[in-house]
Design an enzyme around this catalytic site. Sequence first.
Site, PDB file in Angstrom:
ATOM      1  N   CYS A  31       0.834  -1.187   0.000  1.00 38.83           N
ATOM      2  CA  CYS A  31       0.000   0.000   0.000  1.00 38.83           C
ATOM      3  C   CYS A  31       0.875   1.246   0.000  1.00 38.83           C
ATOM      4  O   CYS A  31       1.859   1.336   0.728  1.00 38.83           O
ATOM      5  CB  CYS A  31      -0.960   0.083   1.188  1.00 38.83           C
ATOM      6  SG  CYS A  31      -2.080  -1.307   1.267  1.00 38.83           S
ATOM      7  N   HIS A  70      18.439 -37.032  -7.049  1.00 41.59           N
ATOM      8  CA  HIS A  70      17.715 -37.518  -5.870  1.00 41.59           C
ATOM      9  C   HIS A  70      16.210 -37.283  -5.998  1.00 41.59           C
ATOM     10  O   HIS A  70      15.493 -37.306  -4.998  1.00 41.59           O
ATOM     11  CB  HIS A  70      18.270 -36.861  -4.608  1.00 41.59           C
ATOM     12  CG  HIS A  70      19.725 -37.163  -4.388  1.00 41.59           C
ATOM     13  ND1 HIS A  70      20.164 -38.413  -4.025  1.00 41.59           N
ATOM     14  CD2 HIS A  70      20.836 -36.405  -4.547  1.00 41.59           C
ATOM     15  CE1 HIS A  70      21.495 -38.404  -3.944  1.00 41.59           C
ATOM     16  NE2 HIS A  70      21.921 -37.191  -4.263  1.00 41.59           N
ATOM     17  N   ARG A 120       3.925  -0.235  -4.743  1.00 40.34           N
ATOM     18  CA  ARG A 120       3.659  -0.797  -3.412  1.00 40.34           C
ATOM     19  C   ARG A 120       2.328  -1.538  -3.339  1.00 40.34           C
ATOM     20  O   ARG A 120       1.995  -2.143  -2.313  1.00 40.34           O
ATOM     21  CB  ARG A 120       3.638   0.314  -2.357  1.00 40.34           C
ATOM     22  CG  ARG A 120       4.913   1.121  -2.308  1.00 40.34           C
ATOM     23  CD  ARG A 120       4.801   2.207  -1.267  1.00 40.34           C
ATOM     24  NE  ARG A 120       4.737   1.627   0.050  1.00 40.34           N
ATOM     25  CZ  ARG A 120       5.780   1.381   0.807  1.00 40.34           C
ATOM     26  NH1 ARG A 120       6.982   1.661   0.367  1.00 40.34           N
ATOM     27  NH2 ARG A 120       5.631   0.852   1.995  1.00 40.34           N
ATOM     28  N   TRP A 177      -2.743  -2.746  -1.716  1.00 39.96           N
ATOM     29  CA  TRP A 177      -2.466  -4.181  -1.850  1.00 39.96           C
ATOM     30  C   TRP A 177      -3.337  -4.829  -0.777  1.00 39.96           C
ATOM     31  O   TRP A 177      -3.081  -4.666   0.419  1.00 39.96           O
ATOM     32  CB  TRP A 177      -0.988  -4.467  -1.606  1.00 39.96           C
ATOM     33  CG  TRP A 177      -0.605  -5.890  -1.885  1.00 39.96           C
ATOM     34  CD1 TRP A 177      -0.214  -6.403  -3.082  1.00 39.96           C
ATOM     35  CD2 TRP A 177      -0.543  -6.978  -0.947  1.00 39.96           C
ATOM     36  NE1 TRP A 177       0.064  -7.738  -2.957  1.00 39.96           N
ATOM     37  CE2 TRP A 177      -0.128  -8.126  -1.666  1.00 39.96           C
ATOM     38  CE3 TRP A 177      -0.813  -7.106   0.414  1.00 39.96           C
ATOM     39  CZ2 TRP A 177       0.034  -9.369  -1.054  1.00 39.96           C
ATOM     40  CZ3 TRP A 177      -0.657  -8.348   1.023  1.00 39.96           C
ATOM     41  CH2 TRP A 177      -0.230  -9.463   0.278  1.00 39.96           C
ATOM     42  N   GLU A 189      17.585 -17.733  -7.806  1.00 44.98           N
ATOM     43  CA  GLU A 189      17.192 -16.362  -8.157  1.00 44.98           C
ATOM     44  C   GLU A 189      16.638 -16.301  -9.589  1.00 44.98           C
ATOM     45  O   GLU A 189      15.641 -15.621  -9.846  1.00 44.98           O
ATOM     46  CB  GLU A 189      18.407 -15.431  -7.975  1.00 44.98           C
ATOM     47  CG  GLU A 189      18.209 -13.985  -8.375  1.00 44.98           C
ATOM     48  CD  GLU A 189      17.110 -13.242  -7.600  1.00 44.98           C
ATOM     49  OE1 GLU A 189      16.564 -13.788  -6.635  1.00 44.98           O
ATOM     50  OE2 GLU A 189      16.777 -12.122  -8.028  1.00 44.98           O
ATOM     51  N   GLU A 235       7.901 -14.920 -10.751  1.00 40.33           N
ATOM     52  CA  GLU A 235       7.155 -13.719 -10.369  1.00 40.33           C
ATOM     53  C   GLU A 235       6.815 -12.844 -11.566  1.00 40.33           C
ATOM     54  O   GLU A 235       5.829 -12.109 -11.534  1.00 40.33           O
ATOM     55  CB  GLU A 235       7.894 -12.915  -9.296  1.00 40.33           C
ATOM     56  CG  GLU A 235       9.193 -12.301  -9.738  1.00 40.33           C
ATOM     57  CD  GLU A 235       9.885 -11.511  -8.635  1.00 40.33           C
ATOM     58  OE1 GLU A 235       9.207 -10.922  -7.800  1.00 40.33           O
ATOM     59  OE2 GLU A 235      11.132 -11.495  -8.637  1.00 40.33           O
ATOM     60  N   ASN A 290      -2.057   1.666   5.778  1.00 38.29           N
ATOM     61  CA  ASN A 290      -1.182   0.582   5.319  1.00 38.29           C
ATOM     62  C   ASN A 290      -0.903  -0.289   6.534  1.00 38.29           C
ATOM     63  O   ASN A 290      -0.534   0.239   7.579  1.00 38.29           O
ATOM     64  CB  ASN A 290       0.116   1.182   4.765  1.00 38.29           C
ATOM     65  CG  ASN A 290       1.152   0.131   4.434  1.00 38.29           C
ATOM     66  OD1 ASN A 290       0.821  -1.024   4.218  1.00 38.29           O
ATOM     67  ND2 ASN A 290       2.419   0.531   4.407  1.00 38.29           N
ATOM     68  N   GLY A 291      -1.082  -1.605   6.410  1.00 37.06           N
ATOM     69  CA  GLY A 291      -0.794  -2.494   7.544  1.00 37.06           C
ATOM     70  C   GLY A 291      -2.024  -3.299   7.907  1.00 37.06           C
ATOM     71  O   GLY A 291      -2.950  -3.442   7.094  1.00 37.06           O
ATOM     72  N   LYS A 310      12.808 -15.042 -10.408  1.00 43.27           N
ATOM     73  CA  LYS A 310      12.508 -13.967 -11.366  1.00 43.27           C
ATOM     74  C   LYS A 310      11.476 -14.447 -12.390  1.00 43.27           C
ATOM     75  O   LYS A 310      10.549 -13.731 -12.735  1.00 43.27           O
ATOM     76  CB  LYS A 310      13.781 -13.495 -12.087  1.00 43.27           C
ATOM     77  CG  LYS A 310      14.699 -12.670 -11.252  1.00 43.27           C
ATOM     78  CD  LYS A 310      14.215 -11.241 -11.119  1.00 43.27           C
ATOM     79  CE  LYS A 310      14.332 -10.624  -9.762  1.00 43.27           C
ATOM     80  NZ  LYS A 310      14.352 -11.130  -8.537  1.00 43.27           N
ATOM     81  N   LYS A 363       5.873  -4.335  -3.851  1.00 41.67           N
ATOM     82  CA  LYS A 363       7.222  -4.166  -3.314  1.00 41.67           C
ATOM     83  C   LYS A 363       7.070  -3.717  -1.861  1.00 41.67           C
ATOM     84  O   LYS A 363       6.060  -3.119  -1.511  1.00 41.67           O
ATOM     85  CB  LYS A 363       7.941  -3.089  -4.129  1.00 41.67           C
ATOM     86  CG  LYS A 363       9.444  -3.241  -4.104  1.00 41.67           C
ATOM     87  CD  LYS A 363      10.080  -2.426  -5.184  1.00 41.67           C
ATOM     88  CE  LYS A 363      11.567  -2.605  -5.189  1.00 41.67           C
ATOM     89  NZ  LYS A 363      11.977  -3.893  -5.730  1.00 41.67           N
TER      90      LYS A 363
HETATM   91  C1  F6R Z   1      11.856 -10.559  -5.748  1.00 42.66           C
HETATM   92  C2  F6R Z   1      11.786  -9.547  -4.699  1.00 42.66           C
HETATM   93  C3  F6R Z   1      11.421  -9.978  -3.330  1.00 42.66           C
HETATM   94  C4  F6R Z   1      12.213  -9.175  -2.270  1.00 42.66           C
HETATM   95  C5  F6R Z   1      11.740  -9.553  -0.862  1.00 42.66           C
HETATM   96  C6  F6R Z   1      12.526  -8.837   0.206  1.00 42.66           C
HETATM   97  O1  F6R Z   1      12.260 -10.007  -6.951  1.00 42.66           O
HETATM   98  O2  F6R Z   1      11.986  -8.378  -4.937  1.00 42.66           O
HETATM   99  O3  F6R Z   1      11.601 -11.346  -3.161  1.00 42.66           O
HETATM  100  O4  F6R Z   1      13.572  -9.456  -2.425  1.00 42.66           O
HETATM  101  O5  F6R Z   1      10.383  -9.234  -0.734  1.00 42.66           O
HETATM  102  O6  F6R Z   1      12.407  -7.452   0.089  1.00 42.66           O
HETATM  103  P1  F6R Z   1      13.419  -6.493   0.810  1.00 42.66           P
HETATM  104  O7  F6R Z   1      14.759  -6.683   0.191  1.00 42.66           O
HETATM  105  O8  F6R Z   1      12.868  -5.106   0.569  1.00 42.66           O
HETATM  106  O9  F6R Z   1      13.416  -6.870   2.259  1.00 42.66           O
END
Ligand code: F6R
Length: 615
Positions: free
Chosen positions: A2, A507, A27, A75, A484, A491, A101-102, A488, A610
Amino acid sequence: MCGIVGYVGTQPALDVVLAGLRRLEYRGYDSAGVAVLADGGLAAAKKAGKLGSLEKELATNPLPVGATGIGHTRWATHGAPTDTNAHPHLDNAGRVAVVHNGIIENFACLRAELTGRGHDLTSETDTEVVAHLLAEEFSSCADLGEAMRLVCRRLEGAFTLVAMHADEPDVVVGARRNSPLVVGVGQGEAFLASDVAAFIAHTRSAIELGQDQVVELRRDGVTVTGFDGRPADVRSYHVDWDVSAAEKGGYDYFMLKEIAEQPKAVADTLLGRVDASGSLTLDEVRIGAQELRETDKVVVVACGTAFHAGLIAKYAIEHWTRLPCEVELASEFRYRDPILDPRTLVIAISQSGETMDTLMALRHAREQGSKVLAICNTNGSTIPREADAVLYTHAGPEVAVASTKAFLTQLVACYLVALYLGQVRGTKWGDEIRAVVRELSRISREVERVLATMEPVRELARSLAEKDTVLFLGRHVGHPVALEGALKLKELAYMHAEGFAAGELKHGPIALIEEDLPVVVVVPSPAGRSVLHDKIVSNIQEIRARGARTIVVAEEGDEAVVPYADHLIRIPATPTLLQPLVATVPLQVFACELATARGNDVDQPRNLAKSVTVE
Ligand code: F6R
């Protein structure tokens, strides 16, 4: 999670708030809403969907012009992303508007209490109770700041709240507990936002808010108090980047821009960390040398991509310092009763500095007497504020939801911490440290070289857009790189993608291999441990024999893999431990291109946001 904006000043508030929300849309983007105070009343609009839907609605049904306003991009936590559940929420008289937010954990009993007193609550959200409680408190004290303090004392959970009342038309009030909120101070105007990006076009002068504080914004100034009403100490700071850093700058997506910015981000994170004699000087690491010498274990806590950086850090920390290092998902950490004491150094890695899981892990570690070092990209955020020490990465603002440049800078910071521990503890000689630092300084140019050769990777990605699954394999530091790469792809492209340790394949997971299944293999440097390299060449042969289409990421000059690679992605030769800095880049490009080819918005993937500020 949010995005929140508040404004009081002389400009049309709606324009300022909408522009701010546009910068905070990363966000959360499942609904959006705004409210303004004008002509003695309060007017609001809200809409499910991205900000664009709200803007369309406002074009058809404009709000009156006023100089005080708030806005929200959501969100969803409580209640589906509908028009009714979108913020702002109003009281029954329509005089108070609040955005949040929260999560308010005790909202159900507050709601029952309010309903019992005759309030009519129409949404499924936890937020709406706050609008009604504020209206009740305001009716007796006629002071929105005081009403907010009284209400916050009754709330449980994590929240940022921003509110206004039609009877106080020149005031916006904010409150924060365990959720981000920053203040921007301009000339005759003031701002509140989840992130400075929302007001950076107007002012670079910001104030950090502490936990359990209420801020009152007026045109002529800002007052901050605790929830108990006592004046609070505040820290002002100057934001060291400007509005251009938060814009796409000609790229179609922020993600493309951020991938391209990686050479600079890596170089900036190294800047100023080495003195004239070649020793590391990590000034922000305020944990004394003696304490670091007495450390007997390192524990890294982080989530998602930052967790993958932690997995790579383990190899460097153990190899360079001979200290045992555990890496733990922050969301699991405190629930398993980890063994921590004052000799444990906990490293919390977070781009945003606001991830609730990581914050809770940090608090748990500090409660057990351990020292916490944060590796963070966001100045003034909660995790570095609560940690004992911080090493800032200098990636600049990362707007795309999928982390790219922050990941590379987290790696650089982890290598620096590992070397610093080696320096302080005497497990690495000065010349050895200087040699690694020289290699690290070279990496920025190597990342640039990788980026210049990505067209075949993009072409390959486009050709795989119709596939259902892609697997990723790696060994040693290549294993977290594989994880990783898979994250990527999941997501961004919404595909089944999994990363495995190459040796683990036999395994079980090898059963997944079928004709023409794309498998990306990250090959360790042949110049490192040849046994490691030989083993992965055998693994490539094993999957190819079973029909896999092999996409091999290997160093320039590594000829042993050529006969078994259906597609070969070359990366520059680097020391073994540093290879993730170059090997990750093609996987980011691959995922970004494949997702785009599938028609997905790579900056705002579905269901994600994010800065994950709920547990
Ligand atoms: C994936 C991604 C997330 C963040 C995770 C931690 O591309 O961006 O997996 O890495 O949510 O976020 P931070 O680094 O802000 O604690």
